[in-house]
Enzyme design. Structure first.
Site, PDB file in Angstrom:
ATOM      1  N   LYS A 111      57.385 -35.472 -26.119  1.00  0.00           N
ATOM      2  CA  LYS A 111      58.494 -34.558 -25.840  1.00  0.00           C
ATOM      3  C   LYS A 111      59.858 -35.247 -25.876  1.00  0.00           C
ATOM      4  O   LYS A 111      60.881 -34.586 -25.976  1.00  0.00           O
ATOM      5  CB  LYS A 111      58.283 -33.830 -24.501  1.00  0.00           C
ATOM      6  CG  LYS A 111      57.136 -32.826 -24.557  1.00  0.00           C
ATOM      7  CD  LYS A 111      57.225 -31.769 -23.471  1.00  0.00           C
ATOM      8  CE  LYS A 111      56.134 -30.723 -23.674  1.00  0.00           C
ATOM      9  NZ  LYS A 111      56.157 -29.643 -22.707  1.00  0.00           N
ATOM     10  N   LYS A 192      48.883 -29.344 -31.520  1.00  0.00           N
ATOM     11  CA  LYS A 192      48.314 -28.435 -30.518  1.00  0.00           C
ATOM     12  C   LYS A 192      49.056 -27.085 -30.546  1.00  0.00           C
ATOM     13  O   LYS A 192      50.288 -27.073 -30.676  1.00  0.00           O
ATOM     14  CB  LYS A 192      48.504 -29.083 -29.134  1.00  0.00           C
ATOM     15  CG  LYS A 192      47.948 -28.301 -27.972  1.00  0.00           C
ATOM     16  CD  LYS A 192      48.248 -29.015 -26.661  1.00  0.00           C
ATOM     17  CE  LYS A 192      49.640 -28.668 -26.159  1.00  0.00           C
ATOM     18  NZ  LYS A 192      49.695 -27.907 -24.920  1.00  0.00           N
ATOM     19  N   LYS A 195      53.069 -23.057 -26.459  1.00  0.00           N
ATOM     20  CA  LYS A 195      53.966 -21.911 -26.359  1.00  0.00           C
ATOM     21  C   LYS A 195      55.426 -22.291 -26.494  1.00  0.00           C
ATOM     22  O   LYS A 195      56.271 -21.439 -26.634  1.00  0.00           O
ATOM     23  CB  LYS A 195      53.710 -21.120 -25.079  1.00  0.00           C
ATOM     24  CG  LYS A 195      53.894 -21.892 -23.816  1.00  0.00           C
ATOM     25  CD  LYS A 195      53.483 -21.003 -22.665  1.00  0.00           C
ATOM     26  CE  LYS A 195      52.949 -21.808 -21.521  1.00  0.00           C
ATOM     27  NZ  LYS A 195      53.721 -22.997 -21.166  1.00  0.00           N
TER      28      LYS A 195
HETATM   29  P1  ATP Z   1      54.259 -26.275 -23.415  1.00  0.00           P
HETATM   30  O1  ATP Z   1      54.199 -25.795 -24.812  1.00  0.00           O
HETATM   31  O2  ATP Z   1      55.447 -25.776 -22.681  1.00  0.00           O
HETATM   32  O3  ATP Z   1      54.033 -27.748 -23.260  1.00  0.00           O
HETATM   33  P2  ATP Z   1      51.618 -25.564 -23.115  1.00  0.00           P
HETATM   34  O4  ATP Z   1      51.360 -24.284 -23.839  1.00  0.00           O
HETATM   35  O5  ATP Z   1      51.231 -26.834 -23.780  1.00  0.00           O
HETATM   36  O6  ATP Z   1      53.096 -25.584 -22.688  1.00  0.00           O
HETATM   37  P3  ATP Z   1      50.730 -24.616 -20.512  1.00  0.00           P
HETATM   38  O7  ATP Z   1      50.728 -23.211 -20.967  1.00  0.00           O
HETATM   39  O8  ATP Z   1      51.616 -24.959 -19.380  1.00  0.00           O
HETATM   40  O9  ATP Z   1      50.939 -25.639 -21.708  1.00  0.00           O
HETATM   41  O10 ATP Z   1      49.265 -25.057 -20.172  1.00  0.00           O
HETATM   42  C1  ATP Z   1      48.431 -24.327 -19.364  1.00  0.00           C
HETATM   43  C2  ATP Z   1      47.018 -24.804 -19.561  1.00  0.00           C
HETATM   44  O11 ATP Z   1      46.560 -24.513 -20.874  1.00  0.00           O
HETATM   45  C3  ATP Z   1      46.879 -26.316 -19.406  1.00  0.00           C
HETATM   46  O12 ATP Z   1      45.716 -26.575 -18.669  1.00  0.00           O
HETATM   47  C4  ATP Z   1      46.761 -26.819 -20.812  1.00  0.00           C
HETATM   48  O13 ATP Z   1      45.992 -27.990 -20.871  1.00  0.00           O
HETATM   49  C5  ATP Z   1      46.054 -25.674 -21.499  1.00  0.00           C
HETATM   50  N1  ATP Z   1      46.406 -25.597 -22.935  1.00  0.00           N
HETATM   51  C6  ATP Z   1      47.647 -25.446 -23.428  1.00  0.00           C
HETATM   52  N2  ATP Z   1      47.628 -25.411 -24.775  1.00  0.00           N
HETATM   53  C7  ATP Z   1      46.323 -25.534 -25.129  1.00  0.00           C
HETATM   54  C8  ATP Z   1      45.648 -25.561 -26.391  1.00  0.00           C
HETATM   55  N3  ATP Z   1      46.309 -25.473 -27.528  1.00  0.00           N
HETATM   56  N4  ATP Z   1      44.302 -25.693 -26.398  1.00  0.00           N
HETATM   57  C9  ATP Z   1      43.612 -25.778 -25.239  1.00  0.00           C
HETATM   58  N5  ATP Z   1      44.185 -25.759 -24.011  1.00  0.00           N
HETATM   59  C10 ATP Z   1      45.529 -25.652 -23.946  1.00  0.00           C
END
Ligand code: ATP
Ligand code: LTN
Length: 325
Positions: A111, A192, A195
């Protein structure tokens, strides 16, 4: 009863990656565990946010948690910023964590790469995350694979604190889903699905209409070959679709691969399966939007319950370190 906790940042609309990797399992904990789920709005501040947008997304994510089946009468749902003990304990933990430990976090490296301004909060974020977990004396933390390293650090900080100042924290275990631990972006399957990525076509939001889901999956990046095979290193796009279909239907991605000979049918079946999987979430979300009072009430009760346990742990930690609480 074992206690679990997990959080989600309000950095955008929740998507199918987080759902399959983490949130989908959360409602299953609320009967046999004492479950705590929160919106990590303070974490979202580690990168610059528009205040009005952030406040809106925070409510939206809280609504999504209820829409996926978390029941505020069986689990505690709250906003992180409404429980002051999180930032207070984070400070105590930061004082026994090293700068090197924080700099080694891959999420920090990813990041901060190429940014002109990197906030100090982005570096110290894992100490706040450790506080989120340790305050509730949680036994387990259900998260996606990308949070594994942060949970390791949380454990290290808890063990260090207990050794230096006496038994204060339960040392938690990460609980990582064996399937769909890492769903990839539909437009760039080497990244990955996240969002806070800029590509709206790369992620399927939990509230996307079936039409939109179909469009996003039909445009998902695959490769120029024609063979359907589960091989994440060589065929990341197709393997990601197989992973999505497998997670949505409770099957195995390698076995599913053998049932398809064309990308087109794999894509349409995947779109259909995801759309069906998300149908109840979409419907419930629509109902909650018509009755926002329900969300406010759930968050108010949740914050009150969370404060009780969090403040108690904070007091014990502060006293153990020799400061007043
Ligand atoms: P950001 O993009 O702001 O970093 P994020 O989408 O990566 O956010 P969160 O929505 O805060 O992450 O994550 C909530 C949960 O979902 C966490 O436990 C994270 O590990 C899981 N998670 C997020 N993205 C994925 C993905 N692509 N595949 C599987 N698990 C995920
Ligand atoms: N870091 C997580 C969100 C998060 C969290 C937590 C998860 C903040 N605090 C405590 C589990 C427990 C993320 O970025 N997905």
């Amino acid at each position: 009863m074992a206690r679990i906790i997990s959080g989600v940042q309000p950095t955008g609309t929740l998507n199918i990656g987080g759902y399959l990797g983490a949130f989908r399992h959360w409602p299953t904990y609320q009967d046999e565990h004492e479950a705590y789920f929160f919106v990590a709005d303070l974490h979202a501040l580690t990168v610059r946010q528009d205040p009005v947008v952030l406040a809106g997304r925070t409510r939206d994510v809280a609504a999504s948690l209820l829409a996926i089946g978390i029941d505020p009468t069986r689990a505690t749902v709250f906003l992180q910023s409404e429980v002051a003990a999180h930032t207070r304990l984070a400070w105590l933990l930061q004082c026994s964590a090293s700068i090197g430990e924080m700099q080694r976090m891959t999420q920090f490296k990813d990041k901060s790469a190429g940014k002109d301004m990197v906030s100090l909060g982005l570096l110290t974020y894992p100490a706040l995350m450790a506080a989120d977990v340790l305050l509730y004396q949680a036994d387990a933390v259900p998260v996606g694979d990308d949070q594994r390293q942060h949970l390791e650090l949380t454990r290290d900080l808890a063990i260090r604190f207990n050794n230096r100042y006496g038994e204060t924290f339960v040392v938690p275990e990460a609980q990582i889903s064996p399937v769909a631990g890492r769903i990839m972006d539909l437009q760039d399957p080497t990244k990955k699905m996240s969002k806070s990525n800029d590509s709206p076509m790369g992620a399927i939001d939990l509230t996307d209409e079936p039409e939109v889901i179909r469009r996003k999956i039909s445009r998902a990046v695959t490769d120029s070959e024609a063979e359907v095979a589960y091989d994440p290193a060589r065929k990341p796009g197709v393997s990601n679709l197989l992973e999505l279909l497998a997670a949505a239907t409770g099957q195995n991605p390698s076995q599913l691969a053998g049932q398809y000979d064309r990308y087109g049918t794999l894509k349409s079946d995947t779109a259909e399966a995801i759309s069906e999987l998300l149908r109840p979430v979409r419907e419930r979300y629509g109902e909650l939007c018509k009755d926002p009072g329900q969300i406010d009430a759930a968050l108010a009760t949740g914050a009150q319950r969370a404060r009780e346990i969090a403040e108690d742990t904070y007091r014990r930690a502060a006293r153990a370190m020799g400061v007043s609480c």
